[in-house]
Write an enzyme that holds these catalytic residues in place. Structure first.
Site, short mmCIF file in Angstrom:
data_model
loop_
_atom_site.label_atom_id
_atom_site.label_comp_id
_atom_site.label_asym_id
_atom_site.label_seq_id
_atom_site.Cartn_x
_atom_site.Cartn_y
_atom_site.Cartn_z
N ASP A 45 -6.22 9.75 9.11
CA ASP A 45 -4.91 9.27 9.54
C ASP A 45 -4.52 9.80 10.90
OD1 ASP A 45 -4.36 7.81 7.17
OD2 ASP A 45 -3.90 9.68 6.14
N GLU A 103 0.87 -1.17 0.00
CA GLU A 103 0.00 0.00 0.00
C GLU A 103 0.91 1.22 0.00
OE1 GLU A 103 -2.82 0.26 3.15
OE2 GLU A 103 -3.82 -1.61 2.61
#
Length: 263
Positions: A60, A49
């Protein structure tokens, strides 16, 4: 069949679980991130990823946010991220790459242009965290028509009413977020994750990979044992942020991968 589909078919035939790793493109600089990326398959990573830096990464945690900030401050762009993929592909045509990020840079580029460039660079799938299933016509369906997997996230709050909607156009794998909240938060617990993975797998044949809260080989093994594999991101990014050498980072990744593969 995409590289992602082929990878899961191979792992299933071998009786192995998948280990997926996340790094941020351009963190701490292009040269280092490319060196780490090139070393990931040899360290046992089945799928990479690759984070696309963005100025407002709302899903995040601090570790990934700071990685994106470092990359942006170093001049990382969408074009440079695609070039990073091309440079990786010059020596590796097999390892799947999933680009993970937010919709704004893709929208700004133009969906058709972006998808053509992503395919040409060698990207196999997308995770775009701020596009819900209700917006599938925007990117998900065009991506799949272009030959890219579109990977959706399911969470502990995705109930049985919502789950079919989440799964309907998902391909490649389902990314199950093991804990509520942002990346890099509390530790994942296999006893919590197992029943949730089973609930998802009852509604789809797509592999289910678990991420968030995995930092050790032991947790990697425990989580992979109740799913089709696991994802580690923040823990790897933290090693890079700490100034560890490429070899040290890859040794850390190797331990995590061995944990997942021993499940």
């Amino acid at each position: 069949m995409t590289r992602i589909d082929a990878t899961f078919a191979r792992l299933k035939a071998d009786g192995k679980k998948a280990f997926v790793s996340y790094i941020m493109a351009g963190d701490p600089d292009v040269e280092t991130s490319l060196a780490v990326m090139k070393g990931l398959p040899g360290a046992g990573v089945d799928i990479i990823e690759l984070g696309l830096p963005f100025t407002d990464p709302m899903a995040d945690g601090a570790t990934i946010q700071l990685a994106g900030q470092r990359a942006l401050e170093g001049g990382m762009t969408l074009d440079k991220t695609l070039q990073l993929v091309r440079d990786f592909r010059a020596g590796d045509t097999d390892t799947p790459i999933v680009l993970m990020g937010y919709y704004n840079p893709i929208y700004s580029r133009g969906v058709d242009t972006f998808l053509a460039q992503a395919r040409e660079a060698g990207i196999d799938g997308l995770i775009v965290v701020d596009l819900p299933p209700e917006e599938d016509d925007e990117l998900c369906i065009p991506a799949q028509k272009a030959g890219l997997n579109f990977i959706r996230l399911a969470t502990p709050t995705t109930d049985d009413k919502r789950l079919p909607k989440v799964l309907q156009n998902t391909s490649g794998f389902v990314y199950y977020v093991s804990i509520t909240g942002i990346t890099g938060a509390a530790a994942a617990q296999a006893t919590d994750v197992g029943p949730e993975v089973a609930r998802i797998k009852a509604q789809t044949d797509i592999p289910v990979i678990v991420g968030f809260g995995i930092r050790t080989p032991e947790t990697s093994r425990e989580i992979a044992s109740v799913a089709d594999g696991c994802v580690v991101g923040s823990a790897i990014v933290a090693e890079i942020a700490a100034g560890k050498s490429v070899d040290q980072v890859l040794a850390f990744v190797s331990g995590l991968a061995a944990g997942a593969h021993s499940a």
